[in-house]
Design a protein around this motif. Sequence first.
Motif, PDB file in Angstrom:
ATOM      1  N   ARG A 198     -16.071   8.930   2.478  1.00 33.07           N
ATOM      2  CA  ARG A 198     -16.237   8.021   1.352  1.00 33.07           C
ATOM      3  C   ARG A 198     -15.151   6.945   1.411  1.00 33.07           C
ATOM      4  O   ARG A 198     -14.051   7.195   1.897  1.00 33.07           O
ATOM      5  CB  ARG A 198     -16.154   8.778   0.029  1.00 33.07           C
ATOM      6  CG  ARG A 198     -17.142   9.948  -0.067  1.00 33.07           C
ATOM      7  CD  ARG A 198     -17.133  10.588  -1.435  1.00 33.07           C
ATOM      8  NE  ARG A 198     -18.042  11.742  -1.471  1.00 33.07           N
ATOM      9  CZ  ARG A 198     -17.649  13.002  -1.411  1.00 33.07           C
ATOM     10  NH1 ARG A 198     -16.353  13.290  -1.335  1.00 33.07           N
ATOM     11  NH2 ARG A 198     -18.523  13.989  -1.438  1.00 33.07           N
ATOM     12  N   ASP A 199     -15.468   5.774   0.900  1.00 27.66           N
ATOM     13  CA  ASP A 199     -14.475   4.694   0.928  1.00 27.66           C
ATOM     14  C   ASP A 199     -14.569   3.841  -0.321  1.00 27.66           C
ATOM     15  O   ASP A 199     -15.619   3.746  -0.965  1.00 27.66           O
ATOM     16  CB  ASP A 199     -14.676   3.818   2.176  1.00 27.66           C
ATOM     17  CG  ASP A 199     -15.860   2.881   2.051  1.00 27.66           C
ATOM     18  OD1 ASP A 199     -15.632   1.671   1.911  1.00 27.66           O
ATOM     19  OD2 ASP A 199     -17.020   3.353   2.078  1.00 27.66           O
ATOM     20  N   ILE A 200     -13.456   3.206  -0.667  1.00 28.06           N
ATOM     21  CA  ILE A 200     -13.399   2.216  -1.741  1.00 28.06           C
ATOM     22  C   ILE A 200     -12.529   1.060  -1.276  1.00 28.06           C
ATOM     23  O   ILE A 200     -11.812   1.163  -0.261  1.00 28.06           O
ATOM     24  CB  ILE A 200     -12.812   2.795  -3.052  1.00 28.06           C
ATOM     25  CG1 ILE A 200     -11.358   3.238  -2.829  1.00 28.06           C
ATOM     26  CG2 ILE A 200     -13.673   3.931  -3.592  1.00 28.06           C
ATOM     27  CD1 ILE A 200     -10.600   3.520  -4.120  1.00 28.06           C
ATOM     28  N   VAL A 201     -12.559  -0.031  -2.017  1.00 26.72           N
ATOM     29  CA  VAL A 201     -11.634  -1.144  -1.829  1.00 26.72           C
ATOM     30  C   VAL A 201     -10.704  -1.186  -3.030  1.00 26.72           C
ATOM     31  O   VAL A 201     -11.159  -1.181  -4.181  1.00 26.72           O
ATOM     32  CB  VAL A 201     -12.386  -2.482  -1.685  1.00 26.72           C
ATOM     33  CG1 VAL A 201     -11.403  -3.648  -1.666  1.00 26.72           C
ATOM     34  CG2 VAL A 201     -13.228  -2.477  -0.415  1.00 26.72           C
ATOM     35  N   ALA A 202      -9.399  -1.197  -2.759  1.00 27.14           N
ATOM     36  CA  ALA A 202      -8.393  -1.203  -3.821  1.00 27.14           C
ATOM     37  C   ALA A 202      -7.586  -2.496  -3.754  1.00 27.14           C
ATOM     38  O   ALA A 202      -7.239  -2.959  -2.663  1.00 27.14           O
ATOM     39  CB  ALA A 202      -7.465  -0.003  -3.687  1.00 27.14           C
ATOM     40  N   PRO A 203      -7.266  -3.101  -4.889  1.00 25.14           N
ATOM     41  CA  PRO A 203      -6.461  -4.325  -4.874  1.00 25.14           C
ATOM     42  C   PRO A 203      -4.989  -4.021  -4.652  1.00 25.14           C
ATOM     43  O   PRO A 203      -4.463  -3.028  -5.158  1.00 25.14           O
ATOM     44  CB  PRO A 203      -6.687  -4.903  -6.272  1.00 25.14           C
ATOM     45  CG  PRO A 203      -6.957  -3.708  -7.133  1.00 25.14           C
ATOM     46  CD  PRO A 203      -7.686  -2.719  -6.252  1.00 25.14           C
ATOM     47  N   ILE A 204      -4.325  -4.869  -3.888  1.00 23.55           N
ATOM     48  CA  ILE A 204      -2.863  -4.806  -3.775  1.00 23.55           C
ATOM     49  C   ILE A 204      -2.306  -6.211  -3.993  1.00 23.55           C
ATOM     50  O   ILE A 204      -1.337  -6.617  -3.368  1.00 23.55           O
ATOM     51  CB  ILE A 204      -2.385  -4.224  -2.431  1.00 23.55           C
ATOM     52  CG1 ILE A 204      -3.052  -4.923  -1.246  1.00 23.55           C
ATOM     53  CG2 ILE A 204      -2.626  -2.736  -2.377  1.00 23.55           C
ATOM     54  CD1 ILE A 204      -2.467  -4.471   0.105  1.00 23.55           C
ATOM     55  N   LYS A 205      -2.969  -6.946  -4.883  1.00 28.40           N
ATOM     56  CA  LYS A 205      -2.612  -8.346  -5.094  1.00 28.40           C
ATOM     57  C   LYS A 205      -1.246  -8.464  -5.753  1.00 28.40           C
ATOM     58  O   LYS A 205      -0.795  -7.594  -6.492  1.00 28.40           O
ATOM     59  CB  LYS A 205      -3.672  -9.030  -5.954  1.00 28.40           C
ATOM     60  CG  LYS A 205      -3.829  -8.454  -7.360  1.00 28.40           C
ATOM     61  CD  LYS A 205      -4.970  -9.134  -8.089  1.00 28.40           C
ATOM     62  CE  LYS A 205      -5.140  -8.556  -9.496  1.00 28.40           C
ATOM     63  NZ  LYS A 205      -6.252  -9.214 -10.224  1.00 28.40           N
ATOM     64  N   SER A 206      -0.588  -9.600  -5.456  1.00 21.74           N
ATOM     65  CA  SER A 206       0.727  -9.884  -6.003  1.00 21.74           C
ATOM     66  C   SER A 206       0.950 -11.385  -5.931  1.00 21.74           C
ATOM     67  O   SER A 206       0.328 -12.083  -5.125  1.00 21.74           O
ATOM     68  CB  SER A 206       1.804  -9.141  -5.210  1.00 21.74           C
ATOM     69  OG  SER A 206       3.103  -9.526  -5.638  1.00 21.74           O
ATOM     70  N   ASP A 207       1.842 -11.885  -6.745  1.00 21.13           N
ATOM     71  CA  ASP A 207       2.159 -13.312  -6.731  1.00 21.13           C
ATOM     72  C   ASP A 207       3.158 -13.681  -5.653  1.00 21.13           C
ATOM     73  O   ASP A 207       3.539 -14.845  -5.526  1.00 21.13           O
ATOM     74  CB  ASP A 207       2.720 -13.737  -8.100  1.00 21.13           C
ATOM     75  CG  ASP A 207       1.668 -13.693  -9.192  1.00 21.13           C
ATOM     76  OD1 ASP A 207       0.478 -13.869  -8.869  1.00 21.13           O
ATOM     77  OD2 ASP A 207       2.036 -13.490 -10.357  1.00 21.13           O
ATOM     78  N   ILE A 208       3.606 -12.715  -4.858  1.00 22.73           N
ATOM     79  CA  ILE A 208       4.596 -12.992  -3.826  1.00 22.73           C
ATOM     80  C   ILE A 208       3.966 -13.746  -2.666  1.00 22.73           C
ATOM     81  O   ILE A 208       2.750 -13.752  -2.478  1.00 22.73           O
ATOM     82  CB  ILE A 208       5.249 -11.700  -3.309  1.00 22.73           C
ATOM     83  CG1 ILE A 208       4.206 -10.773  -2.703  1.00 22.73           C
ATOM     84  CG2 ILE A 208       6.019 -11.007  -4.431  1.00 22.73           C
ATOM     85  CD1 ILE A 208       4.784  -9.520  -2.060  1.00 22.73           C
ATOM     86  N   ALA A 209       4.824 -14.384  -1.855  1.00 22.36           N
ATOM     87  CA  ALA A 209       4.364 -15.104  -0.672  1.00 22.36           C
ATOM     88  C   ALA A 209       5.412 -14.995   0.414  1.00 22.36           C
ATOM     89  O   ALA A 209       6.614 -14.850   0.151  1.00 22.36           O
ATOM     90  CB  ALA A 209       4.114 -16.576  -1.009  1.00 22.36           C
TER      91      ALA A 209
END
Length: 389
Positions: free
Chosen positions: A7-18
């Motif tokens: 089984r699989d999912i997509v998880a966010p790891i978003k951040s405002d960093i660059a």
Amino acid sequence: MRITAIRDIVAPIKSDIANAYIDFSTMTASVVAVVTDVVVEGRPVVGFGFNSNGRYAPQGLLRERFIPRLLSARPEDLQGEDGLVDPHRAWAAMMRNEKPGGHGERSVAVGVLDMALWDAVAKANRVPLWRLLADRYNGGEADATAWVYAAGGYYYPGKGLEGLQDEMRSYLDRGYSTVKMKVGLVPLEEDLARIEAALAVLDHDGSRLCVDVNGRFSLEEAIRFGHAIAPYNLRWYEEPVDPLDYLAHAALATVYAPPLATGENLFSMQDARNLVRHGGLRADRDILQFDPALSYGLVEYLRTRDMLAAHGWSPRRCVPHGGHQFALNIAVGLGLGGNESYPDVFAPFGGFADSVPVRDSRVAMPDIPGIGFEAKSALYAVMRPVAEG
């Protein structure tokens, strides 16, 4: 041992960093659970995997090619002599009908599943992955601790020199003695001020600071920046030019004597071999940062390790990118030079088990079967529902 479900999912790891090349505002990761019919302590053994930061979730590749190939393989074709799934055979099944070259994003998808398979096999053996690897591939010798450094120092809106210094102090307060910061996005003079601000927190000891360009510079820019930072005697100058421009690496190495580091964006043994053949890197000082989670997994990493040995490189020159528990187990079990760590970013995937303290930039591994995801509560809270479907 049979695989009963994946089984699989997509998880966010978003951040405002660059960093100097990309921001992380839309970054994602794939998480997989490989469920087996082996039962330990009344529960089926489940292996977990995910991809490192910097590459997006490869869900399409997982669902269209690599998961179906594993599920359609005959169980006996995936099993080793011990009756458990053999990750090497599973790797061959996943890569069936794939042409050589063009490693791109498929290496990430295979790496996600490879991680989960090794987690499952170690759990079925009731040993930590680092112990399994030491026994199978390192003469039974595992390191007592692993050297780790705190990766941070990203560009962030409104973050000035004081904010950078506060961040670096926070890493020291948490047991790290070596830290890394991003450079290359702003003019040279501004980055030098940032470096000097960080060094002030580190008692002006350049050996405790790494800088990372993320491949942004041209050769001319890399040489100019290298001349400017050489007096600091930094721990390393990371990915100064495009990761595939081996000639530029070789040219830079002729004029920049302190250590260079690169390799996190090379995703196969063949690419790694080209780097050490043609990149001008020095086996007595430079650092190789191949990330097993992004580069076809541990099966391919073992091939890379053997190739490096044939070219005169010690495994101690390898410090994987990614800051995850998979690479940490590999570092301890195979005797690498250490591992990256993300104390504050890419949560919950960065960082190590909750009970693992950092002392003088070193960590000891817990005695937990598998990779040890269950001992990292925030990460396991994401993984457990995937296993349960």
